[in-house]
Scaffold this active site. Structure first.
Site, PDB file in Angstrom:
ATOM      1  N   TRP A   9      -7.763 -16.845 -12.489  1.00 23.90           N
ATOM      2  CA  TRP A   9      -7.994 -16.080 -11.261  1.00 23.90           C
ATOM      3  C   TRP A   9      -9.295 -16.634 -10.705  1.00 23.90           C
ATOM      4  O   TRP A   9     -10.365 -16.418 -11.281  1.00 23.90           O
ATOM      5  CB  TRP A   9      -8.123 -14.596 -11.579  1.00 23.90           C
ATOM      6  CG  TRP A   9      -8.233 -13.721 -10.368  1.00 23.90           C
ATOM      7  CD1 TRP A   9      -7.223 -13.212  -9.623  1.00 23.90           C
ATOM      8  CD2 TRP A   9      -9.450 -13.232  -9.778  1.00 23.90           C
ATOM      9  NE1 TRP A   9      -7.724 -12.452  -8.597  1.00 23.90           N
ATOM     10  CE2 TRP A   9      -9.082 -12.451  -8.665  1.00 23.90           C
ATOM     11  CE3 TRP A   9     -10.803 -13.391 -10.057  1.00 23.90           C
ATOM     12  CZ2 TRP A   9     -10.016 -11.821  -7.842  1.00 23.90           C
ATOM     13  CZ3 TRP A   9     -11.735 -12.772  -9.250  1.00 23.90           C
ATOM     14  CH2 TRP A   9     -11.338 -11.983  -8.156  1.00 23.90           C
ATOM     15  N   ARG A  13      -3.647 -11.293 -15.869  1.00 19.08           N
ATOM     16  CA  ARG A  13      -5.093 -11.391 -15.648  1.00 19.08           C
ATOM     17  C   ARG A  13      -5.452 -12.398 -14.557  1.00 19.08           C
ATOM     18  O   ARG A  13      -6.613 -12.479 -14.136  1.00 19.08           O
ATOM     19  CB  ARG A  13      -5.798 -11.787 -16.943  1.00 19.08           C
ATOM     20  CG  ARG A  13      -5.590 -10.807 -18.073  1.00 19.08           C
ATOM     21  CD  ARG A  13      -6.272 -11.307 -19.323  1.00 19.08           C
ATOM     22  NE  ARG A  13      -7.708 -11.330 -19.176  1.00 19.08           N
ATOM     23  CZ  ARG A  13      -8.508 -10.297 -19.401  1.00 19.08           C
ATOM     24  NH1 ARG A  13      -7.997  -9.155 -19.797  1.00 19.08           N
ATOM     25  NH2 ARG A  13      -9.806 -10.402 -19.237  1.00 19.08           N
ATOM     26  N   ASN A  43     -13.358 -17.347 -19.437  1.00 20.69           N
ATOM     27  CA  ASN A  43     -13.164 -16.192 -18.558  1.00 20.69           C
ATOM     28  C   ASN A  43     -14.538 -15.586 -18.316  1.00 20.69           C
ATOM     29  O   ASN A  43     -15.219 -15.217 -19.266  1.00 20.69           O
ATOM     30  CB  ASN A  43     -12.235 -15.178 -19.252  1.00 20.69           C
ATOM     31  CG  ASN A  43     -12.246 -13.785 -18.610  1.00 20.69           C
ATOM     32  OD1 ASN A  43     -12.111 -12.783 -19.292  1.00 20.69           O
ATOM     33  ND2 ASN A  43     -12.410 -13.719 -17.321  1.00 20.69           N
ATOM     34  N   GLY A  44     -14.958 -15.523 -17.047  1.00 20.87           N
ATOM     35  CA  GLY A  44     -16.278 -14.976 -16.741  1.00 20.87           C
ATOM     36  C   GLY A  44     -16.950 -15.822 -15.680  1.00 20.87           C
ATOM     37  O   GLY A  44     -16.300 -16.601 -14.984  1.00 20.87           O
ATOM     38  N   GLU A  93      -4.452   7.207  -3.429  1.00 21.88           N
ATOM     39  CA  GLU A  93      -3.781   6.401  -4.453  1.00 21.88           C
ATOM     40  C   GLU A  93      -2.441   5.869  -3.939  1.00 21.88           C
ATOM     41  O   GLU A  93      -2.094   4.707  -4.169  1.00 21.88           O
ATOM     42  CB  GLU A  93      -3.606   7.248  -5.727  1.00 21.88           C
ATOM     43  CG  GLU A  93      -2.792   6.622  -6.837  1.00 21.88           C
ATOM     44  CD  GLU A  93      -3.340   5.294  -7.355  1.00 21.88           C
ATOM     45  OE1 GLU A  93      -4.474   4.916  -7.023  1.00 21.88           O
ATOM     46  OE2 GLU A  93      -2.585   4.610  -8.078  1.00 21.88           O
ATOM     47  N   GLU A 136      -1.578  -2.777  -2.226  1.00 21.49           N
ATOM     48  CA  GLU A 136      -1.744  -3.866  -3.181  1.00 21.49           C
ATOM     49  C   GLU A 136      -0.453  -4.627  -3.467  1.00 21.49           C
ATOM     50  O   GLU A 136      -0.512  -5.819  -3.732  1.00 21.49           O
ATOM     51  CB  GLU A 136      -2.464  -3.432  -4.465  1.00 21.49           C
ATOM     52  CG  GLU A 136      -1.779  -2.431  -5.327  1.00 21.49           C
ATOM     53  CD  GLU A 136      -2.620  -2.064  -6.560  1.00 21.49           C
ATOM     54  OE1 GLU A 136      -3.465  -2.847  -7.004  1.00 21.49           O
ATOM     55  OE2 GLU A 136      -2.401  -0.962  -7.081  1.00 21.49           O
ATOM     56  N   LYS A 194      -5.273  -7.958 -13.007  1.00 19.21           N
ATOM     57  CA  LYS A 194      -5.206  -6.637 -13.639  1.00 19.21           C
ATOM     58  C   LYS A 194      -6.586  -6.117 -14.064  1.00 19.21           C
ATOM     59  O   LYS A 194      -6.935  -4.995 -13.779  1.00 19.21           O
ATOM     60  CB  LYS A 194      -4.271  -6.721 -14.852  1.00 19.21           C
ATOM     61  CG  LYS A 194      -4.102  -5.424 -15.609  1.00 19.21           C
ATOM     62  CD  LYS A 194      -3.116  -4.526 -14.933  1.00 19.21           C
ATOM     63  CE  LYS A 194      -2.892  -3.236 -15.680  1.00 19.21           C
ATOM     64  NZ  LYS A 194      -2.399  -2.189 -14.768  1.00 19.21           N
ATOM     65  N   LYS A 242      -1.472   1.910  -3.618  1.00 21.55           N
ATOM     66  CA  LYS A 242      -0.269   1.295  -4.223  1.00 21.55           C
ATOM     67  C   LYS A 242       0.470   0.468  -3.183  1.00 21.55           C
ATOM     68  O   LYS A 242       0.886  -0.651  -3.441  1.00 21.55           O
ATOM     69  CB  LYS A 242       0.698   2.354  -4.779  1.00 21.55           C
ATOM     70  CG  LYS A 242       0.339   3.052  -6.051  1.00 21.55           C
ATOM     71  CD  LYS A 242       0.413   2.229  -7.308  1.00 21.55           C
ATOM     72  CE  LYS A 242      -0.891   1.541  -7.562  1.00 21.55           C
ATOM     73  NZ  LYS A 242      -1.829   2.173  -8.422  1.00 21.55           N
ATOM     74  N   HIS A 261     -10.685  14.767  13.569  1.00 20.36           N
ATOM     75  CA  HIS A 261     -12.018  14.251  13.900  1.00 20.36           C
ATOM     76  C   HIS A 261     -12.004  12.754  14.207  1.00 20.36           C
ATOM     77  O   HIS A 261     -13.048  12.130  14.265  1.00 20.36           O
ATOM     78  CB  HIS A 261     -12.994  14.550  12.756  1.00 20.36           C
ATOM     79  CG  HIS A 261     -13.118  16.014  12.488  1.00 20.36           C
ATOM     80  ND1 HIS A 261     -13.776  16.870  13.342  1.00 20.36           N
ATOM     81  CD2 HIS A 261     -12.607  16.793  11.504  1.00 20.36           C
ATOM     82  CE1 HIS A 261     -13.684  18.110  12.867  1.00 20.36           C
ATOM     83  NE2 HIS A 261     -12.975  18.084  11.750  1.00 20.36           N
ATOM     84  N   CYS A 310      -8.743 -14.098 -15.296  1.00 18.54           N
ATOM     85  CA  CYS A 310      -8.515 -15.212 -16.205  1.00 18.54           C
ATOM     86  C   CYS A 310      -8.156 -14.693 -17.595  1.00 18.54           C
ATOM     87  O   CYS A 310      -8.712 -13.715 -18.075  1.00 18.54           O
ATOM     88  CB  CYS A 310      -9.709 -16.133 -16.358  1.00 18.54           C
ATOM     89  SG  CYS A 310     -10.216 -16.895 -14.835  1.00 18.54           S
TER      90      CYS A 310
END
Ligand code: AGP
Length: 610
Positions: free
Chosen positions: A74, A27, A100-101, A483, A490, A605, A487, A506, A2
């Site tokens: 979000w 965000r 936001n929160g 990484e 996502e 983000k 990428k 294994h 948010c």
């Protein structure tokens, strides 16, 4: 998680707020809304979906007024839809709140407000706030907000306006970021600096537990308890153009392409006469140089920052020869690690706002550790709680998928390892100098990788239809495999798994078939021969191999389907150029699949909630 914004001044607030929301959309982007005071009362416009939907609504039905708040969401509580979109209002639609929160005790507050006759319309935790403020309002908005905040538990950055006091904007933060912008005859509050840059570069970072009470031409910062705070503003040096796409189709490709420059910025002033210098660590120098004072290192981070930490572990162990551990912040904060004052904790975070990393920093500090951060956002929450910060200076990173911030984190970790090795004399000076020589070549080497973007685009086109990938690497490039896979996941929604190549036999080897391309990082290094054997194992089982290899390597040609060839780099800096190739691959696959690269589904983000 948010983005919020508030404006009070002389301009049409809708324009300023929408411009700010555009820069906060990273965000959260599942719904958005504005509330403006226009002299007659509160007017609201909301839309489900991307910010463009709100733009379209406002074109048909514009809002007017010079005071207002805005939000891009979000979802945490309540599905993404128009009803749950912010701003939320009280029963009389006089008070509007953006948040936001998470308000943890919202159920009990809601129950008691419903008992008192308040009518709720959304499934959000936030909606309790305007109703609570309404119930406490006795002619002073600031006081009503202040009292409301004393009753809620959880995290928040909020901005509030009320039709009863049309020239006032009240904002507060606890656990979620909030900055105050001081413009000419105008003030703004927002979740992040880029949202303010069009109006002003004069910024005040608010601390947890602080509120701002803004009128036309006046502003006060107070604690929630009401104590007046004097805080100097700072002038941020970010340029508005840095927060623009500058002709690129996506922020992600722009940020990938910026890496030769961002890396130079990261290193600027930190290499002097063949040595690494961190001015920021001078205050801690005595402790850092004494093996009795610091005998253990813990690296912390989430997602990409965690992967940077994993590479840091190899470097720090090599150069300072003390035990180094890496923890995901989300696990560390609830664990009971035996931290002593002799522990150095290094928190890695692009945003400096990740809730789990922030909580972990507090956890470590409480137990007496020396805590430093590697961070990109100047003045962010983590940087204000640690003993010292090494800024990455990568410039604003807007795309949700982290690229240039990651390579800058790797650069800082590399330089920090040499710096500490130099202080402790655990790394010979000539070796440091030799490695710095390799490090300095990186911007030029990255240019050469970037020049292969169109080849990688073609390659990505041949693989974009596969729905699972395995990424293999060893030693410092095992985290590179993690990484690279992250990428791809996502932004392409393709299942990809990073794995240490030596572990494959294994278990994972059972997965190999011609339907799962295996991306192998097989650059020239001390583990090249081992990786070569792994390539043979995959090849023997009919796996399709895409190699990330070193230029001129002809030995692997018979084993692989495709290759991306990188300039030869020392293995300790190789993860930086390997990262660039993997970023380009993930980017082009996502574009081939027609996906929203900069704003992938379900993500945001900065993860400022748990
Ligand atoms: C990276 O591409 C991700 N979007 C994500 O894993 C990110 O690195 C993580 O959320 C940590 O963020 P931070 O660096 O801002 O703390």
């Amino acid at each position: 998680m948010c983005g919020i914004i508030g404006y009070i001044g002389k301009q049409e607030a809708a324009e300023v707020l929408m411009e700010g929301l555009r820069r906060l959309e990273y965000r959260g982007y599942d719904s958005s809304g504005l509330a403006l005071l226009n002299g007659q009362g509160l007017t609201i416009q909301k839309a489900h979906g991307k910010l463009q939907r709100l733009v379209d609504r406002l074109q048909k039905d514009p809002l007017f007024g010079t005071v207002g708040v805005g939000h891009t969401r979000w979802a945490t509580h309540g599905i993404p839809n128009e009803m749950n979109a912010h701003p939320h209002t009280d029963c009389k639609t006089e008070i509007a709140v953006v948040h936001n929160g998470i308000i943890e005790n919202f159920r009990e507050i809601k129950k008691s407000l419903e008992g008192a006759g308040h009518q709720f319309h959304s499934e959000t935790d936030t909606e309790v706030l305007p109703h609570l403020i309404e119930s406490l309002y006795k002619g002073n908005l600031f006081q009503a907000v202040q009292q409301a905040l004393q009753r809620i538990h959880g995290s928040y950055a909020i901005a509030v306006v009320s039709a009863k006091e049309p020239n006032r904007l009240v904002a507060a933060r606890k656990g979620s970021p909030l900055v105050l912008g001081l413009g000419k005859n105008e003030f703004l509050v927002a979740s992040d600096v880029p949202a303010l840059l069009k109006q002003t570069r004069e910024i005040v970072y608010l601390e947890d537990g602080e509120m701002v009470d803004i009128g036309v031409g006046s502003v006060r910062i107070l604690t929630i308890e009401g104590k007046l705070i004097q805080r100097e503003s700072i002038q941020v040096d970010w340029d508005i153009s840095q927060a623009e796409k500058e002709g690129y189709p996506h922020f992600m490709i722009k940020e990938i392409m910026e890496q030769p420059r961002s890396l130079k910025q990261t290193a600027a002033g930190r290499i002097q006469q063949g040595k690494v210098m961190f001015q920021e660590l001078e205050v801690l120098r005595a402790g850092l140089s004494d093996p009795k004072k610091i005998n253990r290192v813990i690296l912390l981070g989430c997602g990409t920052a965690y992967h940077a930490g994993l590479i840091g572990e190899y470097l720090l162990e090599k150069f300072i020869q003390v035990p180094v551990e890496v923890e995901m912040s989300s696990e560390f904060r609830y664990s009971s690690p035996a931290i002593t004052p002799e522990t150095l904790v290094i928190a890695v975070s692009q945003s400096g706002e990740t809730a789990d990393t922030l909580a972990s920093v507090r956890h470590a500090k409480k137990q007496g550790a020396t805590v430093i951060s590697i961070c990109n956002v100047v003045g962010s929450s983590i940087t204000r709680e640690v003993d010292a910060t090494l800024y990455t200076h990568a410039g604003p990173e807007i795309a949700v998928a982290s690229t240039k911030a990651y390579t800058s984190q790797l650069a800082v970790l590399f330089l920090l390892s040499l710096y500490l090795g130099g202080l402790r004399k655990t790394a010979p000076a000539d070796e440091n100098e030799r490695l710095l020589g390799h490090f300095k070549q990186l911007p030029e080497q990255i240019e050469k990788v970037l020049a292969q973007s169109s080849n990688i685009q073609e390659l990505a086109g041949r693989y974009a239809q596969f729905d699972r990938f395995l990424y293999l690497g060893r030693h410092v490039n095992y985290p590179s495999a993690l990484e690279g896979a992250l990428k791809l996941k996502e932004i392409s929604y393709i299942h990809a798994e990073g794995y240490p190549a030596g572990e494959m036999k294994h278990g994972h080897i059972a997965l190999i078939d011609d339907k799962m391309p295996v991306l192998c990082i097989v650059t020239k290094s001390s583990v090249y021969e081992k990786m070569f054997s792994n390539l043979q194992e995959v090849h023997a089982r009919g796996g399709k191999i895409i190699a990330i290899a070193t230029q001129g390597d002809s030995e692997i040609r018979g084993l692989i389907q495709d290759g991306v060839y990188l300039p030869e780099a020392h293995e300790f800096v190789s993860p930086i150029i390997v990262a660039v190739a993997l970023q380009l691959f993930a980017y082009h696959v996502a574009v081939h699949r027609g996906l929203d690269v900069d704003q992938p589904r379900n993500l945001a983000k900065s993860v400022t909630v748990e």
